[in-house]
Structure formats: C-alpha cells, structure tokens
Design an enzyme around this catalytic site. Sequence first.
Site, PDB file in Angstrom:
ATOM      1  CG  ASP A 135      -2.028   0.916   1.262  1.00  0.00           C
ATOM      2  OD1 ASP A 135      -2.257   1.565   0.239  1.00  0.00           O
ATOM      3  OD2 ASP A 135      -2.702   1.010   2.297  1.00  0.00           O
ATOM      4  CB  SER A 154      -4.285 -11.228   3.842  1.00  0.00           C
ATOM      5  OG  SER A 154      -5.466 -10.482   3.944  1.00  0.00           O
TER       6      SER A 154
END
Length: 170
Positions: free
Chosen positions: A35, A118
């Site tokens: 991110d 994840s």
Amino acid sequence: MHTKLSLYKGDITTLQVDAIVNAANSSLLGGGGVDGAIHRAAGKQLLEECRTLGGCAVGEAKITRGYNLPAKFVIHTVGPVWRGGMFNEAERLASCYKNSLLLAEQHHLLTVAFPAISSGAYGYPLRQAAEIASATVKEFLIHHDIFQEIIFVCFSEEAAAIYKQIFDEN
Ligand code: ADP
C-alpha cells in the site's frame, strides 16, 4: 483457457498493466507494505481520490486511477487480518480476488496484477494465501475468461517459490 496466468517476482508498482491490485486497509488512506509503495509511486493525487471513496470493507474492492504509476488503474481491496483461520478469513480473502476481478471486468480491463493479499502485515500464512489466490482466480475464469493476463506478483524469493509450486501442482 484464454486468459494467461503468470508469476512475476518483483515490485508491483513497476508493472505496466491495466490495473494493479492494492492490499489496502479499510480507511483506504495509505499504510505500509505494498500500500505504501503504491501510494509513493502513484503520487499524492491517489490519496486525494482515495479520500473521496469513504473507505472499503474487508473483502470488497474499489477502483481509482493510477496517476504516476505505469498501471492505468489501482483496484484497492482490503484483505482479512489472520486470526487463526476460524473467522472466515479464507472466504474473505477469496472475496478480495473475486470482487477485484469483477471490478476489472466492469471497467473492461484486460491485464491485472495481484500482490499476495493479507500475507504481509495482516499475517495470513503465505502458502494458504497463495492457494486461495490461485484457486479463486481460476474458478472466476471458468465463467469470465475475458482477460488477457492475470499476474501474481511475488515480492520475495520465498513467495516466488511457493507460487511456482502451487502453479506446477495444478
Ligand atoms: P497486508 O496488510 O494485506 O498483509 P502487505 O502490504 O503487508 O499487506 O503485504 C502483502 C504482500 O505484499 C506481502 O507478501 C508483501 O511481501 C508484498 N509486498 C510488499 N511490497 C510489495 C511491492 N512493492 N510489490 C509487490 N508486493 C509487495
């Protein structure tokens, strides 16, 4: 199968594809890992667009432009935090892949690259996360075999070895 599936070892922000998928957090306002790398490479306009989206629930996906990235769009999805496997983590992780591909289909995007959602800060065991990634994408393509290429991006040697093994087994 019409859609080509491939592995790429390296940094997802360098890929010149229609969309890269971001393993975001639910605020969509940036974070660490992939991110952070995507926001750094895209520039601050990405954060400005993300601010207008009102966040994103786990398993859902939202799309923005890619700004300074070589990718045209970023599909932001929020993976589950691993809590031992008894809290629907697998279904939620599968939803990330499905909903990202549905958005790509709706926007007529043909080339899409995924990180191992994840499997970093959110703690999902890498092999299990990669198995879900591979199985969910293949299942989706049974009914929507409309892409040119789906790329699984492995950021480490370990991830590349695991993904390769899963690919070779199937
Ligand atoms: P999450 O919070 O969903 O776990 P992370 O960004 O912490 O997201 O990690 C997800 C995966 O992305 C990890 O396997 C990590 O190694 C990988 N990753 C980190 N940076 C990059 C990058 N620049 N390109 C591709 N994958 C990356």
